[in-house]
Design a protein around this motif. Sequence first.
Motif, PDB file in Angstrom:
ATOM      1  N   LEU A   1       8.270   5.208   1.890  1.00 47.15           N
ATOM      2  CA  LEU A   1       7.824   5.510   3.265  1.00 47.15           C
ATOM      3  C   LEU A   1       6.461   4.869   3.522  1.00 47.15           C
ATOM      4  CD1 LEU A   1       7.923   6.971   5.967  1.00 47.15           C
ATOM      5  CD2 LEU A   1       6.997   8.991   4.846  1.00 47.15           C
ATOM      6  N   LEU A   2       5.530   5.065   2.568  1.00 47.48           N
ATOM      7  CA  LEU A   2       4.208   4.456   2.738  1.00 47.48           C
ATOM      8  C   LEU A   2       4.343   2.939   2.800  1.00 47.48           C
ATOM      9  CD1 LEU A   2       1.962   6.610   0.408  1.00 47.48           C
ATOM     10  CD2 LEU A   2       2.078   6.605   2.889  1.00 47.48           C
ATOM     11  N   GLY A   3       5.236   2.407   1.993  1.00 46.24           N
ATOM     12  CA  GLY A   3       5.464   0.965   2.001  1.00 46.24           C
ATOM     13  C   GLY A   3       5.896   0.489   3.370  1.00 46.24           C
ATOM     14  N   SER A   4       6.730   1.295   4.051  1.00 46.36           N
ATOM     15  CA  SER A   4       7.179   0.857   5.377  1.00 46.36           C
ATOM     16  C   SER A   4       6.005   0.856   6.348  1.00 46.36           C
ATOM     17  CB  SER A   4       8.333   1.738   5.879  1.00 46.36           C
ATOM     18  OG  SER A   4       7.886   3.025   6.191  1.00 46.36           O
ATOM     19  N   PHE A   5       5.099   1.834   6.201  1.00 46.60           N
ATOM     20  CA  PHE A   5       3.891   1.799   7.039  1.00 46.60           C
ATOM     21  C   PHE A   5       3.070   0.564   6.698  1.00 46.60           C
ATOM     22  CE2 PHE A   5       4.800   6.204   8.019  1.00 46.60           C
ATOM     23  CZ  PHE A   5       4.392   6.278   9.337  1.00 46.60           C
TER      24      PHE A   5
ATOM     25  N   LEU B   1       1.998  -1.843   1.289  1.00 50.88           N
ATOM     26  CA  LEU B   1       3.228  -2.635   1.250  1.00 50.88           C
ATOM     27  C   LEU B   1       3.645  -2.898  -0.201  1.00 50.88           C
ATOM     28  CD1 LEU B   1       5.359  -4.329   2.617  1.00 50.88           C
ATOM     29  CD2 LEU B   1       3.728  -6.179   2.796  1.00 50.88           C
ATOM     30  N   LEU B   2       2.639  -3.221  -1.015  1.00 48.96           N
ATOM     31  CA  LEU B   2       2.924  -3.505  -2.418  1.00 48.96           C
ATOM     32  C   LEU B   2       3.476  -2.264  -3.119  1.00 48.96           C
ATOM     33  CD1 LEU B   2       2.573  -5.896  -4.332  1.00 48.96           C
ATOM     34  CD2 LEU B   2       0.493  -4.796  -5.146  1.00 48.96           C
ATOM     35  N   LEU B   3       2.858  -1.120  -2.817  1.00 48.13           N
ATOM     36  CA  LEU B   3       3.336   0.134  -3.411  1.00 48.13           C
ATOM     37  C   LEU B   3       4.811   0.336  -3.067  1.00 48.13           C
ATOM     38  CD1 LEU B   3       2.763   2.977  -4.704  1.00 48.13           C
ATOM     39  CD2 LEU B   3       2.417   3.768  -2.377  1.00 48.13           C
ATOM     40  N   GLY B   4       5.119   0.133  -1.781  1.00 48.02           N
ATOM     41  CA  GLY B   4       6.513   0.294  -1.358  1.00 48.02           C
ATOM     42  C   GLY B   4       7.425  -0.681  -2.073  1.00 48.02           C
TER      43      GLY B   4
END
Lengths: 457, 386
Positions: A414-418, A48-51
């Motif tokens: 995209l990873l952040g949305s996951f 989430l932080l990455l996103g």
Amino acid sequence: MHIDYSQEAPAVAGRLTLSQIEELVARPLDTKPDRKYFIALSISGSLLLLGAICLGISFYYGIGLWGNNQPVGWAVPIVNFVFWVGIGHAGTLISAILFLLRQKWRTGIARFAEAMTIFAVICAGIFPVIHTGRPWLAGYLLPYPNQHSLWVNFTSPLLWDVFAVSTYFTVSLVFWYIGLIPDFATLRDRTTSKVKKTIYSIFSLGWRHSSRHWQHYEKAYMLLAGFATPLVLSVHTIVSFDFAVSILPGWHTTIFPPYFVAGAIFSGFAMVVTVLVFVRKIFNLENIITLDHLEKMNKVILATGMMVGYAYGMEFFIAWYSGVQAEQFVFINRAFGPYAWAYWIMVSCNVIFPQLFWFRKFRRSIPVMFVIVILVNVGMWFERFVITVTSLHRDFLPSSWGYYKPTFFDMGILLGSFGLFFTLVILFTKSLPVVSISEVKAVADGAQPTHRGGHHE
Amino acid sequence: MNKNLYGFAALFKTPDEIIEAAKKTAEAGYQKYDIHSPYPVHGIDRAMKLKASKLGFITLVFGLTGSAIALLLMYWTMSVDYPMIIGGKPFFALPAFVPITFELTVLLATLATVIGMITFFFRFPENDHPLHDTEYMKKVSCDHYGLVIEAKDKLFNETKVRELLNSLRPLSIEEIYYPEKETYPVLETKFVTFLILIALLTSGVTYFALNKLLYMQPFTWMMDQPKLNPQKQSTLFADGYGMRAPVKGTVARGFLPYPFTGQNAPTDVLLNPYLPTKENLQLGEQKYLTFCSPCHGNFGDGDSRLRGQFPNPPSLHSTRAREFSDGMIYHIITNGQNVMPSYASQITREERWAIVNYIRVLQRAKNAKSSDLQVVNKETGTNASN
């Protein structure tokens, strides 16, 4: 093996009593989270932080950091949007459509699936808002009297989306909350902590399990289910209109609405199975979310997977049968052009591997189904990618053809949305009952009157 | 302690018993009683002789309201307030309005159903109901079924009710009392301080957002863009100028050289290429009124509107001016004459010739001959000399 098909399998296995059911469901709320919980939370939190960081940088420097550019102006953001909205559809299907079809087995999974709907729609909602790079101007999407005396364009599918997705989110949230009210009351009456009791009291609104209330409650639940059913169909229909109403070969097809709805249910069920496989294990809910339930979901996955496969085939057929050269080019290019790899990932994940579910053994094997549903999730993301990108990257002017590649920031978001999705799921498992206590009690053995002496029509 | 009785509550263990209990209570004629169960028990409505829920009416009314609002809003905005043709559709494009009409119908119907049910049918929130926090409530919340007969009922009579309840053979019978009046600690200093803090915080955040944040990157409405504005310095070029002169020898689009200067009348070279057609004269009139009339007057009489702030030009109806060739007037417009400036940069070549034609019209009109009158009479069919 002999199976008696004349007898419906009990919705709750293990002959649990009502208080045992309640105990099982409420236990995660009463116990302190353990180490594994925090490890899971920190992983999803990092994503989430990455996103969030990728988004922040994108807002500051502008969306030129993303890969979309001429000729592929629509890319990963809308792919992610459609992907997440689709995931959401399983929840409504389980809670509303299966409710109207009187499927008792839905009770064990409905709450969780509904929660996933809400979280998925939150994830989906991010993308339309951020894709302009100026999310704080999203208010312009709403029709309000303004000093420019301008209105939104009510004939645009993109505006239909605004209404469809926000209605869908609101209705799902309300539906979910309505289901939670009796459970809040039950939790309120069993908790010993004063703080929790206050919170539960507020959310239960003072529910007291009165039959005079249950009567209206059941009516409301049925009305809501009746509305949610066409709503869920309309939402993905409208999402498909984003493409179908344009006049671009590869998008402009009448099969899109049913095709998208089937795909949405397909991917949504896959995501629900993915998560439930863990949840039932971790929280010892094997008797409430039984193997039978999972098997039934796998059957739905098989059926909707075949529908999606049919749509893939039909698109090619129509491209040939219509005799439109541009259309034919797009489809041949889709399967054999530069993005052939994405196309074949999509076909194998969505159509070929789910065929294993024809076998009862595989339908009931946790490891097999886990692998297949993960593949389906991947395949369905690629389906949207294929539809969006392959139709755009070779447009009518060969001099402007290009090859689209998502950038680091695209993928980070995209990873952040996951990360957002799983963070919400993980928080949910520890703060709310993941199974509807009152609904499961109602379908437990001996929970309904036998009407001895009386008659029940 | 004087307690206020709410009612008697009896607990049962099985759904069959509670159906039986409900039936008996209803038959005994009680009105203010209730059944409590952790989930809806099938057939309880019939046992209690409840009328069907009227909730559906709320749904219907608000659903239709939603459709009406959507259709009216779209009709008014798209066909009345700001009609605009989009994609060749009619202003009232009903098929394109269907999705939003549907969504608003669903939205309003569900919200109204739920809010209506909670507030109107349930009268919730109601966390101070006497049944809350009783042993009875704890049991029916979990796995028991309960019957409550309220003291408010017209037929209520302690012994009779006890008799009835006992005859149903319940697990237990509980007396429920109204809670003593609660005080609401709204005016406590703690709460008031809390409110003031919230108010301060909200105003602070609003002030910051509207007056500071909105002027910071990247919220600046794209005011700050990485591009070169006119007159701005740039480190990119050696001379430090942001604005660049065109490359030597660059010719602007449509440029034609005009080699004549000063009083050298190029009369024999400059020939009027435009015929005085109606369109041409209208163009000439328009341009004349815009560019020449401030000094030369609307009809070329030299009656300047500049009130002596600029030397008055001579009349354009002098013999001198009438004898100018077309090329001479064109030259004066292009090049200026003494204090009159050049209009070459404002007026295109075609427009300049159109003005010349128009000046000819003015000159002819101011110096009409009696023979002209005959032409006019012929054309209008009147006799102007009368």
